[in-house]
Design a protein around this motif. Structure first.
Motif, short mmCIF file in Angstrom:
data_model
loop_
_atom_site.label_atom_id
_atom_site.label_comp_id
_atom_site.label_asym_id
_atom_site.label_seq_id
_atom_site.Cartn_x
_atom_site.Cartn_y
_atom_site.Cartn_z
N PHE A 159 152.64 -2.02 -17.97
CA PHE A 159 152.48 -0.78 -18.74
C PHE A 159 151.04 -0.66 -19.26
O PHE A 159 150.44 0.42 -19.22
N LEU A 160 150.50 -1.79 -19.76
CA LEU A 160 149.12 -1.79 -20.25
C LEU A 160 148.13 -1.45 -19.13
O LEU A 160 147.19 -0.69 -19.33
N GLU A 161 148.35 -2.05 -17.95
CA GLU A 161 147.48 -1.75 -16.82
C GLU A 161 147.51 -0.27 -16.48
O GLU A 161 146.48 0.35 -16.19
N ASP A 162 148.69 0.31 -16.54
CA ASP A 162 148.83 1.74 -16.26
C ASP A 162 148.12 2.59 -17.30
O ASP A 162 147.47 3.59 -16.97
N ARG A 163 148.20 2.22 -18.57
CA ARG A 163 147.53 2.97 -19.64
C ARG A 163 146.00 2.90 -19.48
O ARG A 163 145.30 3.89 -19.67
N ILE A 164 145.49 1.71 -19.15
CA ILE A 164 144.04 1.56 -18.92
C ILE A 164 143.61 2.43 -17.74
O ILE A 164 142.56 3.08 -17.78
N SER A 165 144.42 2.43 -16.70
CA SER A 165 144.12 3.24 -15.52
C SER A 165 144.02 4.72 -15.88
O SER A 165 143.11 5.43 -15.41
N GLN A 166 144.92 5.20 -16.73
CA GLN A 166 144.89 6.61 -17.13
C GLN A 166 143.62 6.95 -17.92
O GLN A 166 143.05 8.02 -17.74
N LEU A 167 143.17 6.01 -18.76
CA LEU A 167 141.96 6.25 -19.55
C LEU A 167 140.70 6.22 -18.71
O LEU A 167 139.67 6.77 -19.10
N LEU A 168 140.77 5.55 -17.54
CA LEU A 168 139.59 5.40 -16.68
C LEU A 168 139.72 6.22 -15.39
O LEU A 168 139.24 5.82 -14.33
N GLY A 169 140.34 7.37 -15.46
CA GLY A 169 140.36 8.30 -14.34
C GLY A 169 141.18 7.85 -13.15
O GLY A 169 140.93 8.29 -12.02
N GLY A 170 142.15 6.97 -13.37
CA GLY A 170 143.04 6.56 -12.28
C GLY A 170 142.61 5.31 -11.54
O GLY A 170 143.27 4.91 -10.57
N ILE A 171 141.52 4.67 -11.98
CA ILE A 171 141.10 3.42 -11.33
C ILE A 171 142.18 2.35 -11.54
O ILE A 171 142.75 2.24 -12.62
N GLN A 172 142.49 1.58 -10.50
CA GLN A 172 143.58 0.60 -10.57
C GLN A 172 143.08 -0.74 -11.10
O GLN A 172 142.08 -1.28 -10.63
N VAL A 173 143.79 -1.27 -12.11
CA VAL A 173 143.46 -2.59 -12.64
C VAL A 173 144.22 -3.63 -11.82
O VAL A 173 145.45 -3.58 -11.73
N ILE A 174 143.49 -4.58 -11.21
CA ILE A 174 144.12 -5.58 -10.36
C ILE A 174 143.74 -6.99 -10.82
O ILE A 174 142.79 -7.16 -11.59
N TYR A 175 144.47 -7.96 -10.33
CA TYR A 175 144.16 -9.37 -10.59
C TYR A 175 144.09 -10.06 -9.24
O TYR A 175 145.06 -10.04 -8.46
N ILE A 176 142.95 -10.67 -8.90
CA ILE A 176 142.73 -11.32 -7.60
C ILE A 176 142.71 -12.83 -7.79
O ILE A 176 141.77 -13.38 -8.37
N GLU A 177 143.75 -13.50 -7.33
CA GLU A 177 143.89 -14.94 -7.55
C GLU A 177 142.72 -15.74 -7.00
O GLU A 177 142.25 -16.69 -7.62
N GLU A 178 142.22 -15.34 -5.80
CA GLU A 178 141.16 -16.11 -5.15
C GLU A 178 139.83 -16.01 -5.87
O GLU A 178 138.98 -16.89 -5.76
N LEU A 179 139.61 -14.93 -6.62
CA LEU A 179 138.30 -14.69 -7.23
C LEU A 179 138.29 -14.86 -8.75
O LEU A 179 137.23 -14.94 -9.35
N GLN A 180 139.45 -14.88 -9.37
CA GLN A 180 139.51 -14.96 -10.83
C GLN A 180 140.08 -16.30 -11.29
O GLN A 180 140.77 -16.98 -10.52
N PRO A 181 139.77 -16.68 -12.52
CA PRO A 181 140.34 -17.93 -13.06
C PRO A 181 141.86 -17.83 -13.14
O PRO A 181 142.41 -16.74 -13.26
N LEU A 182 142.52 -18.98 -13.04
CA LEU A 182 143.97 -19.01 -13.12
C LEU A 182 144.40 -18.84 -14.57
O LEU A 182 144.38 -19.79 -15.35
N LEU A 183 144.79 -17.62 -14.94
CA LEU A 183 145.21 -17.31 -16.30
C LEU A 183 146.72 -17.29 -16.40
O LEU A 183 147.42 -16.94 -15.44
N THR A 184 147.24 -17.65 -17.57
CA THR A 184 148.67 -17.50 -17.81
C THR A 184 148.95 -16.03 -18.11
O THR A 184 148.04 -15.24 -18.40
N LEU A 185 150.21 -15.68 -18.05
CA LEU A 185 150.61 -14.30 -18.33
C LEU A 185 150.21 -13.91 -19.75
O LEU A 185 149.72 -12.79 -19.99
N GLU A 186 150.39 -14.83 -20.69
CA GLU A 186 150.04 -14.54 -22.09
C GLU A 186 148.54 -14.30 -22.25
O GLU A 186 148.12 -13.37 -22.96
N GLU A 187 147.72 -15.14 -21.61
CA GLU A 187 146.27 -15.00 -21.70
C GLU A 187 145.81 -13.66 -21.12
O GLU A 187 144.96 -12.98 -21.69
N TYR A 188 146.38 -13.31 -19.99
CA TYR A 188 145.98 -12.07 -19.34
C TYR A 188 146.43 -10.85 -20.15
O TYR A 188 145.72 -9.85 -20.24
#
Length: 484
Positions: free
Chosen positions: A306-335
Motif C-alpha cells: 500500500f505504501l509503495e502504491d501511495r509513493i507511486s501516486q505522489l511521483l506521477g505513477g513511477i513504480q517503486v521496486i526492490y531488486i535483490e541482486e542490486l540492493q542490500p538484503l533488508l528485512t520486511l520491517e527494515e524496508y
C-alpha cells in the motif's frame, strides 16, 4: 670435492628456506586479523557487488596461504587479488586504489612471495594496515625488524650456483611467470584435471541436493528454494536436511508457506522481497518462530505494498521496486520503515507531478546514498534523504533517458539468454552462469568471445563467469568475464 661442495650448499640453502618460514599458520591468521576485519564480507551487507568480490578474493587468498604451508611446496604463480577495504583514512600508496563515497576503497595487489611471513607483511602493507602487532608474535624469537630485513633482503646466489647445482633460479622463475600473462587456454590446461576430479567427487552430492530440493518444494508447495551466498554443495545439503527434520518434527508450523520462496541466508525473518529467510546459524527454535509469525508478516507485507502504491501516486505513477541482486538484503520491517519515512517526506513536500505522467518508469530506494542516479538498466536510484526539489528536477531531466535504458535492458536480457543457451550447447556445458557482480553487458561480451573459440575442455563442466580465475570446491570453473 664437488659433491661435498654441493651438499654444503644444499644444507645452507635449506637453512635459509626454513628461517624464512618463521610464521606458523595460526600466527599468520592472528597477524591478519586487522586485514580480515577490514575486508570481511559480512561488513558489506549493503553492497552486494563488493561483498561478492571480497568473498571470491578471500577464497583465492586462503588457497594461496594453504599452499605455502604444504610440505615440499615449491612452484607457484603470482596471484592478483582485489579487495574492498573498509576505509579509515586515505593514505598515499603505490598500490592501485580507488576511493568511493561509501566508506571503503578498492585495493589491488599481486602476491608472489614464498613464505607466510613475507606474504602477511605484503598483504598488510598493500592495504595500508599497521604491521607493528607482528612484533608481539612468537616468530622464532626474532624481532619484527630482523624478520622484515630477512624478507626484504634474501641471500642472492651467483648465477653459476644454479648452473652448477641444477637448482632453479627463483628470481628467474618469478620474472618469467610475471612476463607470461595468464590466458584462458593456459589456465584451462593447468586446471582442467583438478576441476574434473572435484566435479566427479561432487556429483553424488549434487544429485542429493536436487532430490532434497524437489521433495521439500513439492511437500511444502514452495515456489522456490534459494541461497543468498555461494555455499558449497555439502553445506546446502546439510541446510535442506535440517529443514526436512523440522518438517517432520513440527509439520503444523509450516502450513502457511504455500507459494513462497525460502532463502537460506545469514539471518532469519522475511525479506523485503517477501521471501522467507532462514539464518544458517540459527537453530530450529528460531526457524519455528519465523514460521509461526508468517501471518503477521503477510499483514505487514500488504501495508508495505500500500505504501509503495501511495509513493507511486505522489511521483506521477513511477513504480517503486526492490531488486535483490542490486540492493542490500533488508528485512520486511527494515524496508517498511524506509518506505514509511520516504512517504512522509514526500507527502509533506507537495511535489507537482502530473498523474500517471511517469507510468512505466521504475525506482529503488537506498539509504546509503546522497545523490539520485539513473542505472544503466533504466531504474532510478533514489536516496531516502534526497531533497524533494532535487528529486523532482532529476526525474524530469532523466525521464526520457530512463525509458530508453529500460528498452535497451529488455533487448540486452534477451541477447544474454540467447548467448548463454548457445554457449552451453556449443561447449556441451552442464551449466553456464554468472556471479551477481557481473553485469549483463559483461556477460554478453564474454559469451561472444567464447563462441569464437574451440574449447573441448569444457564438455560436461559447470562454468561460472566471474572476475577471477578459480576452481571452486565442487569443481565449478570460474573465469573472468574479460579473459584473454
Amino acid at each position: 670435492f664437488c659433491y661435498s661442495i654441493r651438499l654444503c650448499l644444499e644444507k645452507i640453502l635449506l637453512q635459509c628456506i626454513l628461517q624464512s618460514r618463521t610464521l606458523s599458520g595460526a600466527d599468520a591468521i592472528n597477524a591478519l586479523r586487522p586485514f580480515y576485519f577490514a575486508v570481511h564480507p559480512d561488513f558489506f551487507g549493503q553492497h552486494p557487488k563488493e561483498r561478492e568480490v571480497n568473498e571470491n578474493s578471500l577464497k583465492r587468498l586462503n588457497g594461496y596461504l594453504e599452499n605455502l604451508q604444504k610440505p615440499g611446496f615449491r612452484s607457484f604463480k603470482p596471484t592478483q587479488l582485489t579487495f574492498y577495504v573498509r576505509e579509515r583514512e586515505r593514505n598515499s600508496s603505490n598500490v592501485q586504489e580507488s576511493f568511493s563515497a561509501s566508506g571503503f576503497r578498492a585495493v589491488s595487489f599481486t602476491l608472489h612471495t614464498r613464505d607466510l611471513l613475507s606474504t602477511v607483511l605484503d598483504i598488510l602493507n598493500s592495504c595500508s594496515l599497521s604491521t607493528e602487532h607482528i612484533q608481539s608474535l612468537n616468530v622464532n624469537s626474532q624481532p619484527h625488524k630482523e624478520a622484515k630485513s630477512t624478507v626484504n633482503r634474501p641471500i642472492k646466489w651467483d648465477k653459476t650456483y644454479y648452473s652448477f647445482t641444477g637448482f632453479k633460479d627463483p628470481e628467474e622463475e618469478l620474472e618469467q611467470a610475471q612476463r607470461v600473462e595468464t590466458t584462458l587456454i593456459s589456465w584451462l590446461d593447468d586446471n582442467e584435471a583438478s576441476a574434473v576430479k572435484k566435479l566427479k567427487k561432487s556429483l553424488p552430492l549434487r544429485k542429493e541436493l536436487e532430490r532434497l530440493k524437489f521433495e521439500l518444494s513439492h511437500q511444502l508447495q514452495l515456489s522456490d528454494i534459494r541461497w543468498q551466498r555461494s555455499w558449497g554443495i555439502a553445506h546446502r545439503c546439510s541446510q535442506l536436511h535440517s529443514l526436512g527434520r523440522l518438517v517432520q518434527q513440527r509439520p503444523e508450523v509450516l502450513k502457511n508457506v504455500k507459494g513462497r520462496t525460502v532463502v537460506f541466508t545469514d539471518r532469519s525473518g522475511m525479506s523485503a522481497a517477501g521471501h522467507i529467510m532462514l539464518g544458517t546459524m540459527d537453530v530450529h527454535h528460531h526457524w519455528t518462530k519465523i514460521f509461526e509469525r508468517l501471518p503477521n508478516y503477510y499483514k505487514l507485507q500488504k501495508r508495505l505494498l500500500f505504501l509503495e502504491d501511495r509513493i507511486s501516486q505522489l511521483l506521477g505513477g513511477i513504480q517503486v521496486i526492490y531488486i535483490e541482486e542490486l540492493q542490500p538484503l533488508l528485512t520486511l520491517e527494515e524496508y517498511y520503515e524506509t518506505l514509511d519515512s520516504f512517504y512522509n517526506k514526500l507527502r509533506d513536500s507537495r511535489l507537482l507531478f502530473h498523474p500517471r505522467s511517469l507510468r512505466g518508469l521504475q525506482m529503488i530506494l537506498e539509504s546509503d546514498r546522497y545523490a539520485p542516479s539513473l542505472h544503466e538498466f533504466g531504474h532510478f536510484t533514489i536516496p531516502t534523504v534526497c531533497d524533494p526539489a532535487t528529486l523532482q528536477w532529476f526525474i524530469f531531466a532523466k525521464a526520457q533517458e530512463a525509458r530508453e535504458n529500460l528498452k535497451r535492458k529488455e533487448e540486452m536480457m534477451i541477447s544474454e539468454k540467447e548467448l548463454i543457451d548457445t554457449s552451453t550447447e556449443k561447449f556441451s556445458l552442464d551449466r553456464l552462469y554468472k556471479e551477481p557482480s557481473v553485469s549483463s553487458a559483461q556477460m554478453i561480451d564474454c559469451c561472444k568471445r567464447l563462441l569464437e573459440e574451440s574449447l573441448p575442455y569444457l564438455q560436461g563442466m559447470h562454468l561460472c563467469i566471474s572476475h577471477f580465475y578459480s576452481v571452486l570446491q565442487d569443481g565449478d570453473l570460474c573465469i573472468p568475464w574479460n579473459w584473454k
